[in-house]
Design a protein around this motif. Structure first.
Motif, PDB file in Angstrom:
ATOM      1  N   UNK A   1      39.482  47.996  41.733  1.00  0.00           N
ATOM      2  CA  UNK A   1      39.841  48.745  42.933  1.00  0.00           C
ATOM      3  C   UNK A   1      39.125  48.254  44.189  1.00  0.00           C
ATOM      4  N   UNK A   2      37.799  48.099  44.121  1.00  0.00           N
ATOM      5  CA  UNK A   2      37.024  47.776  45.319  1.00  0.00           C
ATOM      6  C   UNK A   2      37.374  46.418  45.894  1.00  0.00           C
ATOM      7  N   UNK A   3      37.455  45.422  45.038  1.00  0.00           N
ATOM      8  CA  UNK A   3      37.738  44.084  45.534  1.00  0.00           C
ATOM      9  C   UNK A   3      39.194  43.934  45.955  1.00  0.00           C
ATOM     10  N   UNK A   4      40.088  44.643  45.281  1.00  0.00           N
ATOM     11  CA  UNK A   4      41.482  44.607  45.726  1.00  0.00           C
ATOM     12  C   UNK A   4      41.605  45.241  47.106  1.00  0.00           C
ATOM     13  N   UNK A   5      40.897  46.327  47.347  1.00  0.00           N
ATOM     14  CA  UNK A   5      40.911  46.935  48.684  1.00  0.00           C
ATOM     15  C   UNK A   5      40.426  45.922  49.721  1.00  0.00           C
ATOM     16  N   UNK A   6      39.346  45.237  49.433  1.00  0.00           N
ATOM     17  CA  UNK A   6      38.811  44.255  50.385  1.00  0.00           C
ATOM     18  C   UNK A   6      39.820  43.137  50.650  1.00  0.00           C
ATOM     19  N   UNK A   7      40.389  42.609  49.567  1.00  0.00           N
ATOM     20  CA  UNK A   7      41.315  41.482  49.698  1.00  0.00           C
ATOM     21  C   UNK A   7      42.548  41.892  50.500  1.00  0.00           C
ATOM     22  N   UNK A   8      43.133  43.019  50.137  1.00  0.00           N
ATOM     23  CA  UNK A   8      44.428  43.368  50.723  1.00  0.00           C
ATOM     24  C   UNK A   8      44.248  44.034  52.083  1.00  0.00           C
ATOM     25  N   UNK A   9      43.331  44.987  52.182  1.00  0.00           N
ATOM     26  CA  UNK A   9      43.127  45.626  53.490  1.00  0.00           C
ATOM     27  C   UNK A   9      42.523  44.629  54.484  1.00  0.00           C
ATOM     28  N   UNK A  10      41.615  43.790  54.013  1.00  0.00           N
ATOM     29  CA  UNK A  10      40.937  42.857  54.911  1.00  0.00           C
ATOM     30  C   UNK A  10      41.827  41.735  55.402  1.00  0.00           C
ATOM     31  N   UNK A  11      42.761  41.303  54.562  1.00  0.00           N
ATOM     32  CA  UNK A  11      43.727  40.259  54.952  1.00  0.00           C
ATOM     33  C   UNK A  11      43.067  38.954  55.366  1.00  0.00           C
ATOM     34  N   UNK A  12      41.835  38.718  54.920  1.00  0.00           N
ATOM     35  CA  UNK A  12      41.173  37.468  55.294  1.00  0.00           C
ATOM     36  C   UNK A  12      41.390  36.408  54.215  1.00  0.00           C
ATOM     37  N   UNK A  13      40.955  35.199  54.517  1.00  0.00           N
ATOM     38  CA  UNK A  13      41.034  34.105  53.554  1.00  0.00           C
ATOM     39  C   UNK A  13      39.844  34.144  52.600  1.00  0.00           C
ATOM     40  N   UNK A  14      40.082  33.761  51.368  1.00  0.00           N
ATOM     41  CA  UNK A  14      39.025  33.641  50.354  1.00  0.00           C
ATOM     42  C   UNK A  14      39.000  32.201  49.853  1.00  0.00           C
ATOM     43  N   UNK A  15      37.811  31.640  49.781  1.00  0.00           N
ATOM     44  CA  UNK A  15      37.722  30.295  49.210  1.00  0.00           C
ATOM     45  C   UNK A  15      37.717  30.375  47.677  1.00  0.00           C
ATOM     46  N   UNK A  16      37.732  29.209  47.061  1.00  0.00           N
ATOM     47  CA  UNK A  16      37.873  29.175  45.603  1.00  0.00           C
ATOM     48  C   UNK A  16      36.654  29.758  44.899  1.00  0.00           C
ATOM     49  N   UNK A  17      35.467  29.537  45.450  1.00  0.00           N
ATOM     50  CA  UNK A  17      34.257  30.047  44.801  1.00  0.00           C
ATOM     51  C   UNK A  17      34.289  31.573  44.749  1.00  0.00           C
ATOM     52  N   UNK A  18      34.658  32.204  45.849  1.00  0.00           N
ATOM     53  CA  UNK A  18      34.737  33.666  45.848  1.00  0.00           C
ATOM     54  C   UNK A  18      35.892  34.145  44.973  1.00  0.00           C
TER      55      UNK A  18
END
Lengths: 277, 277, 277
Positions: free
Chosen positions: B157-174
């Motif tokens: 839940x927490x990381x999905x909220x960050x990914x989707x609400x934040x709409x930022x790019x994530x590199x491969x390591x993260x």
């Protein structure tokens, strides 16, 4: 304790140490399953301490896969506890048993051996020696005793696909990163860590521990029906000619003996020259 | 193979390599969706090897987001396979297709491109080049093709909220640490790693592979109804004025061309000066 | 804002900063719960910005456990919002509230304090100071306000068993590795990181944000019934003599004061000399 033939037990206060000792490989055959049935009965009758730590005294192996020549026999033993000839349902019962179970893994654990570890409440692995594998797909069958159920929930769809479809070995560091084990620890430290945790938990009120376990199981343990589907698919699949051909090939190369095939299964299966059909 | 217009295919033993080649950006429009429909049909008719590896030959991009000017058109193409004009349901069909699918990601993959990668069975990403983003919320809509379904189950839940609400790019390591991809690997090593895994799996009995895939999907793939809800919400949401205003703003700044807006989306969207209402 | 007694609020554009300020320990008693009820009402009435960042200005503590002497009182306050005297149901309401909630954690957060953090949409923790613990099992009870629900889904069966049964403290690095928090960040960087993310999200269209949150909640938030079971089991369990004996022991040693028992709970509980029955 009962006179186990594959397990050595030692009680230390609130912790029962159960050492799997079934050389040469700690194979899961009728002897081990019979002992496991008896142990679960003791636990559920309140005849053991509230925390159980499983380890192995067989070098290089925590708990191997099933004895492929004695599937009917060990399933028969499993039915003594659950009424059904299924290792998967027995391991699911282990997950529900009335003690906290911890696997201390140093050495290989593959197939149903890995599924035993997955059925425990926690898994701690040595960085130097622990090796994990679900190799059923390489033989043409689904894991029959809960790996898909546990891994899908713990490590997610993508990594479960890699683990189960790939059928390769995973070291402790990767298993920790994937969430397959709680922690990977240096061999020099793991015993002290696990013992401290076990004794700590053993000192907490048992009624509360069992309530916690029940609530976590309610959230995380797949239904008996799901385990039964896997178990039945494994049982049917293992009879297919392409699976039997691979088992025969591996048996000629030393499967179930202390040789290269068991030490490096992922390389051994690649040498099978038959078709993939 | 059929004459694909956005895909190049190459068969190597038991592995089909599918290279997405739709310059300048590998946008998901009607051409790509049409090709994907045809590919899934070939797979399910048994006309392909049992393992598919997807990559891209377009620099900086694995697979972009949808072509915002052709939503009706690509949805129409998707309906050829599923009977419903929904990219989400098409990608869910990809997850169920009769081959093992592996995404080898080097470059950006955002929005529905990322959802394509999520629909594959496994994801391996280059440490140097892979970039992931679900940028729908920055436009005012929900991801329409499965991101919430897959990420919620895989990364919580927490990381999905960050990914989707934040709409930022994530590199491969993260992305690896979050469990979004199986592994992040150096570009120098990833091809050999993925090829070895693909060929290994391709040599295993296909019936067992498909049983494993079905069992994992039974545990991890959300229902068609859940995908349909997301798809319908995306479709309705994209028509709202606040979303259209943002798309218009970004289009003026080079959305869907090889410029700064696509290379660094997370910075570009911050420059929108309108209100958040 | 309303005149909160345990919270300080500061609006900065689209972000509301809520600082928990209830010395000496930020205990969860009727005052904090009353403020939380009022805050959720404000949020859901649209009287706040769309993004809320929670932090603490009490050294060493983000948010402590419940005030064990005022359980009836704080539950009574919770019922003002939900109609039921349950902190778990109140925190579940927080997870559904009409704003994006972010916990910035520096210091200890245990028991229901940790459950508050888990109820937020995202969690970021300082590497130097954040400490997490669910210590309920050490007292003989289940976590009553959602820890089992959230952790089971986010970190899986094995690690949830370790966290909850073990009742020990976890630092931020381990919490990040387990997936308990989104990220562990250096104290020097965390404020800028969280503020940037919060303001970014605050600038996106609110309708879409709430749709995203609803879809993720639909996938990840346990039902009110599951929260109710935990809440009722906690409420019943806390009355048991073995639990009361441990609370009495710890209270003599400084529970709920700024001393060693609260700073190093995991060591303090080991000194209890009673039996585990």
């Amino acid at each position: 304790m009962l006179p186990f033939t594959t397990l050595k037990t030692r009680t230390d206060g609130n912790v029962l140490h159960v050492t799997i000792s079934h050389p040469p490989l700690n194979l899961i055959g009728p002897a081990f399953v019979s002992d496991l049935v008896d142990l679960i009965k003791l636990i559920d009758d309140g005849k053991t301490p509230p925390v159980i730590v499983f380890d192995s005294d067989v070098p290089d192996f925590f708990l191997s896969h099933v004895d492929v020549g004695k599937i009917a026999e060990y399933r028969h033993e499993a039915a003594r506890l659950t009424g059904e000839p299924s290792l998967g349902l027995l391991l699911r019962r282990l997950s529900e048993t009335r003690a906290v179970t911890i696997a201390l893994i140093d050495g290989r654990t593959r197939g149903a051996g890995s599924e035993f570890a997955l059925a425990c409440d926690m898994r701690f692995a040595t960085r130097e020696g622990a090796i994990f594998g679900q190799m059923e797909a390489s033989l043409g069958v689904v894991p029959g005793a809960g790996a898909v159920q546990h891994l899908s929930r713990m490590i997610g769809r993508g990594r479960t696909m890699e683990v189960v479809l790939g059928s390769v070995d995973f070291n402790a560091a990767t298993a920790e990163r994937y969430g397959w084990v709680n922690r990977a620890l240096p061999r020099a430290d793991i015993r002290a860590f696990v013992d401290a945790l076990a004794h700590r938990i053993g000192g907490y009120p048992k009624a509360g521990l069992m309530e916690v376990k029940d609530r976590i199981n309610a959230m995380t343990l797949s239904s008996a029906d799901e385990f039964r589907v896997d178990s039945d698919m494994f049982s049917a699949g293992v009879k297919r000619p392409e699976t039997q051909a691979r088992i025969a090939f591996l048996s000629e190369r030393g499967l179930q003996t202390r040789g290269r095939t068991e030490l490096d299964y992922a390389s051994a299966i690649l040498e099978f020259g038959g078709t993939s059909a």
